[in-house]
Write a protein that holds these residues in place. Sequence first.
Motif, PDB file in Angstrom:
ATOM      1  N   LEU A 261       0.829  -1.199   0.000  1.00 10.72           N
ATOM      2  CA  LEU A 261       0.000   0.000   0.000  1.00 10.72           C
ATOM      3  C   LEU A 261       0.867   1.253   0.000  1.00 10.72           C
ATOM      4  O   LEU A 261       0.574   2.211  -0.718  1.00 10.72           O
ATOM      5  CB  LEU A 261      -0.939  -0.015   1.204  1.00 10.72           C
ATOM      6  N   CYS A 262       1.941   1.231   0.790  1.00 12.34           N
ATOM      7  CA  CYS A 262       2.861   2.366   0.829  1.00 12.34           C
ATOM      8  C   CYS A 262       3.450   2.640  -0.556  1.00 12.34           C
ATOM      9  O   CYS A 262       3.528   3.794  -0.994  1.00 12.34           O
ATOM     10  CB  CYS A 262       3.997   2.121   1.823  1.00 12.34           C
ATOM     11  N   ARG A 263       3.869   1.594  -1.231  1.00 12.94           N
ATOM     12  CA  ARG A 263       4.424   1.769  -2.582  1.00 12.94           C
ATOM     13  C   ARG A 263       3.385   2.352  -3.530  1.00 12.94           C
ATOM     14  O   ARG A 263       3.695   3.226  -4.337  1.00 12.94           O
ATOM     15  CB  ARG A 263       4.946   0.436  -3.119  1.00 12.94           C
ATOM     16  N   SER A 264       2.150   1.894  -3.427  1.00 13.66           N
ATOM     17  CA  SER A 264       1.110   2.384  -4.339  1.00 13.66           C
ATOM     18  C   SER A 264       0.735   3.836  -4.046  1.00 13.66           C
ATOM     19  O   SER A 264       0.277   4.541  -4.934  1.00 13.66           O
ATOM     20  CB  SER A 264      -0.129   1.495  -4.273  1.00 13.66           C
ATOM     21  N   LEU A 265       0.950   4.295  -2.813  1.00 15.06           N
ATOM     22  CA  LEU A 265       0.647   5.681  -2.445  1.00 15.06           C
ATOM     23  C   LEU A 265       1.884   6.570  -2.476  1.00 15.06           C
ATOM     24  O   LEU A 265       1.817   7.735  -2.074  1.00 15.06           O
ATOM     25  CB  LEU A 265       0.010   5.730  -1.051  1.00 15.06           C
ATOM     26  N   ASP A 266       3.013   6.051  -2.929  1.00 18.35           N
ATOM     27  CA  ASP A 266       4.293   6.787  -2.947  1.00 18.35           C
ATOM     28  C   ASP A 266       4.669   7.299  -1.561  1.00 18.35           C
ATOM     29  O   ASP A 266       5.059   8.456  -1.395  1.00 18.35           O
ATOM     30  CB  ASP A 266       4.246   7.954  -3.935  1.00 18.35           C
ATOM     31  N   LEU A 267       4.533   6.440  -0.578  1.00 11.34           N
ATOM     32  CA  LEU A 267       4.908   6.773   0.797  1.00 11.34           C
ATOM     33  C   LEU A 267       6.081   5.903   1.210  1.00 11.34           C
ATOM     34  O   LEU A 267       6.289   4.825   0.657  1.00 11.34           O
ATOM     35  CB  LEU A 267       3.725   6.537   1.741  1.00 11.34           C
ATOM     36  N   PRO A 268       6.855   6.364   2.184  1.00 13.24           N
ATOM     37  CA  PRO A 268       7.992   5.546   2.637  1.00 13.24           C
ATOM     38  C   PRO A 268       7.517   4.190   3.177  1.00 13.24           C
ATOM     39  O   PRO A 268       6.507   4.095   3.865  1.00 13.24           O
ATOM     40  CB  PRO A 268       8.620   6.374   3.763  1.00 13.24           C
ATOM     41  N   GLU A 269       8.277   3.156   2.838  1.00  9.96           N
ATOM     42  CA  GLU A 269       7.911   1.808   3.273  1.00  9.96           C
ATOM     43  C   GLU A 269       8.161   1.588   4.764  1.00  9.96           C
ATOM     44  O   GLU A 269       7.775   0.562   5.305  1.00  9.96           O
ATOM     45  CB  GLU A 269       8.646   0.773   2.433  1.00  9.96           C
ATOM     46  N   GLU A 270       8.778   2.550   5.436  1.00 13.81           N
ATOM     47  CA  GLU A 270       8.974   2.444   6.888  1.00 13.81           C
ATOM     48  C   GLU A 270       7.641   2.424   7.622  1.00 13.81           C
ATOM     49  O   GLU A 270       7.565   2.035   8.783  1.00 13.81           O
ATOM     50  CB  GLU A 270       9.816   3.615   7.420  1.00 13.81           C
ATOM     51  N   ASN A 271       6.581   2.851   6.945  1.00 15.09           N
ATOM     52  CA  ASN A 271       5.253   2.796   7.560  1.00 15.09           C
ATOM     53  C   ASN A 271       4.795   1.364   7.786  1.00 15.09           C
ATOM     54  O   ASN A 271       3.838   1.132   8.514  1.00 15.09           O
ATOM     55  CB  ASN A 271       4.242   3.538   6.684  1.00 15.09           C
ATOM     56  N   ALA A 272       5.457   0.430   7.153  1.00 11.89           N
ATOM     57  CA  ALA A 272       5.097  -0.982   7.320  1.00 11.89           C
ATOM     58  C   ALA A 272       6.045  -1.691   8.280  1.00 11.89           C
ATOM     59  O   ALA A 272       6.124  -2.914   8.298  1.00 11.89           O
ATOM     60  CB  ALA A 272       5.121  -1.679   5.960  1.00 11.89           C
ATOM     61  N   TYR A 273       6.734  -0.935   9.113  1.00 10.87           N
ATOM     62  CA  TYR A 273       7.706  -1.511  10.032  1.00 10.87           C
ATOM     63  C   TYR A 273       7.047  -2.261  11.187  1.00 10.87           C
ATOM     64  O   TYR A 273       7.522  -3.305  11.615  1.00 10.87           O
ATOM     65  CB  TYR A 273       8.622  -0.404  10.567  1.00 10.87           C
ATOM     66  N   SER A 274       5.954  -1.726  11.700  1.00 12.76           N
ATOM     67  CA  SER A 274       5.283  -2.360  12.840  1.00 12.76           C
ATOM     68  C   SER A 274       3.786  -2.093  12.749  1.00 12.76           C
ATOM     69  O   SER A 274       3.322  -1.310  11.918  1.00 12.76           O
ATOM     70  CB  SER A 274       5.819  -1.797  14.161  1.00 12.76           C
ATOM     71  N   CYS A 275       3.046  -2.708  13.625  1.00  8.70           N
ATOM     72  CA  CYS A 275       1.603  -2.476  13.653  1.00  8.70           C
ATOM     73  C   CYS A 275       1.306  -1.025  14.028  1.00  8.70           C
ATOM     74  O   CYS A 275       0.357  -0.428  13.527  1.00  8.70           O
ATOM     75  CB  CYS A 275       0.937  -3.421  14.647  1.00  8.70           C
ATOM     76  N   GLU A 276       2.129  -0.446  14.890  1.00 13.03           N
ATOM     77  CA  GLU A 276       1.936   0.950  15.295  1.00 13.03           C
ATOM     78  C   GLU A 276       2.157   1.896  14.120  1.00 13.03           C
ATOM     79  O   GLU A 276       1.360   2.813  13.893  1.00 13.03           O
ATOM     80  CB  GLU A 276       2.880   1.290  16.442  1.00 13.03           C
ATOM     81  N   THR A 277       3.218   1.671  13.352  1.00 12.58           N
ATOM     82  CA  THR A 277       3.458   2.542  12.198  1.00 12.58           C
ATOM     83  C   THR A 277       2.403   2.326  11.119  1.00 12.58           C
ATOM     84  O   THR A 277       2.023   3.261  10.417  1.00 12.58           O
ATOM     85  CB  THR A 277       4.870   2.338  11.609  1.00 12.58           C
ATOM     86  N   ALA A 278       1.895   1.102  10.998  1.00 12.09           N
ATOM     87  CA  ALA A 278       0.816   0.836  10.044  1.00 12.09           C
ATOM     88  C   ALA A 278      -0.452   1.571  10.457  1.00 12.09           C
ATOM     89  O   ALA A 278      -1.177   2.101   9.607  1.00 12.09           O
ATOM     90  CB  ALA A 278       0.560  -0.666   9.949  1.00 12.09           C
ATOM     91  N   GLN A 279      -0.719   1.638  11.741  1.00  8.99           N
ATOM     92  CA  GLN A 279      -1.882   2.374  12.221  1.00  8.99           C
ATOM     93  C   GLN A 279      -1.726   3.864  11.929  1.00  8.99           C
ATOM     94  O   GLN A 279      -2.677   4.518  11.505  1.00  8.99           O
ATOM     95  CB  GLN A 279      -2.089   2.154  13.718  1.00  8.99           C
ATOM     96  N   ASN A 280      -0.526   4.388  12.125  1.00 15.82           N
ATOM     97  CA  ASN A 280      -0.285   5.799  11.810  1.00 15.82           C
ATOM     98  C   ASN A 280      -0.477   6.064  10.317  1.00 15.82           C
ATOM     99  O   ASN A 280      -1.027   7.098   9.938  1.00 15.82           O
ATOM    100  CB  ASN A 280       1.121   6.228  12.244  1.00 15.82           C
ATOM    101  N   LEU A 281      -0.019   5.146   9.479  1.00 13.99           N
ATOM    102  CA  LEU A 281      -0.235   5.264   8.041  1.00 13.99           C
ATOM    103  C   LEU A 281      -1.726   5.370   7.751  1.00 13.99           C
ATOM    104  O   LEU A 281      -2.164   6.247   6.992  1.00 13.99           O
ATOM    105  CB  LEU A 281       0.355   4.060   7.312  1.00 13.99           C
ATOM    106  N   TYR A 282      -2.497   4.524   8.367  1.00 22.21           N
ATOM    107  CA  TYR A 282      -3.935   4.537   8.150  1.00 22.21           C
ATOM    108  C   TYR A 282      -4.553   5.856   8.613  1.00 22.21           C
ATOM    109  O   TYR A 282      -5.331   6.484   7.901  1.00 22.21           O
ATOM    110  CB  TYR A 282      -4.580   3.352   8.871  1.00 22.21           C
TER     111      TYR A 282
END
Length: 126
Positions: free
Chosen positions: A96-117
């Motif tokens: 999802l990060c790649r498709s939105l042109d966002l840094p892939e660090e957002n997929a590092y943990s569940c917490e960062t994934a929640q922040n991405l959302y």
Amino acid sequence: MVVGPPGTGKTDVAVQIISNWYHNFPNQRTLLVTHSNHALNDIFEKIMVLDIDERHLLRLGHGQKMLETEKEFSKMGRVNYMLQLRLDLLKEVERLCRSLDLPEENAYSCETAQNLYLFHVLSRWE
């Protein structure tokens, strides 16, 4: 309690009862106790083919290794299942990060994934 002579459908009745409880009372837990490990394995193998989510199944006691399945339903097997599920979901977040042109660090943990959302996905929906 289901009792009767061999071949009278006790296992099928127990499996049907468990399935009904699972679907009618989804927030309740069910403990299944049998006279032998073999009987528990028979019931467990029939439960596994029903539409019961495998994350809700835990097989305790001796005889777990005799189950005819590649999946492990012991305590450690359930922990490994949930950890693998977490990794699979984080890979989806990375995609999802790649498709939105966002840094892939957002997929590092569940917490960062929640922040991405919260900060990126919701704002694009609104």
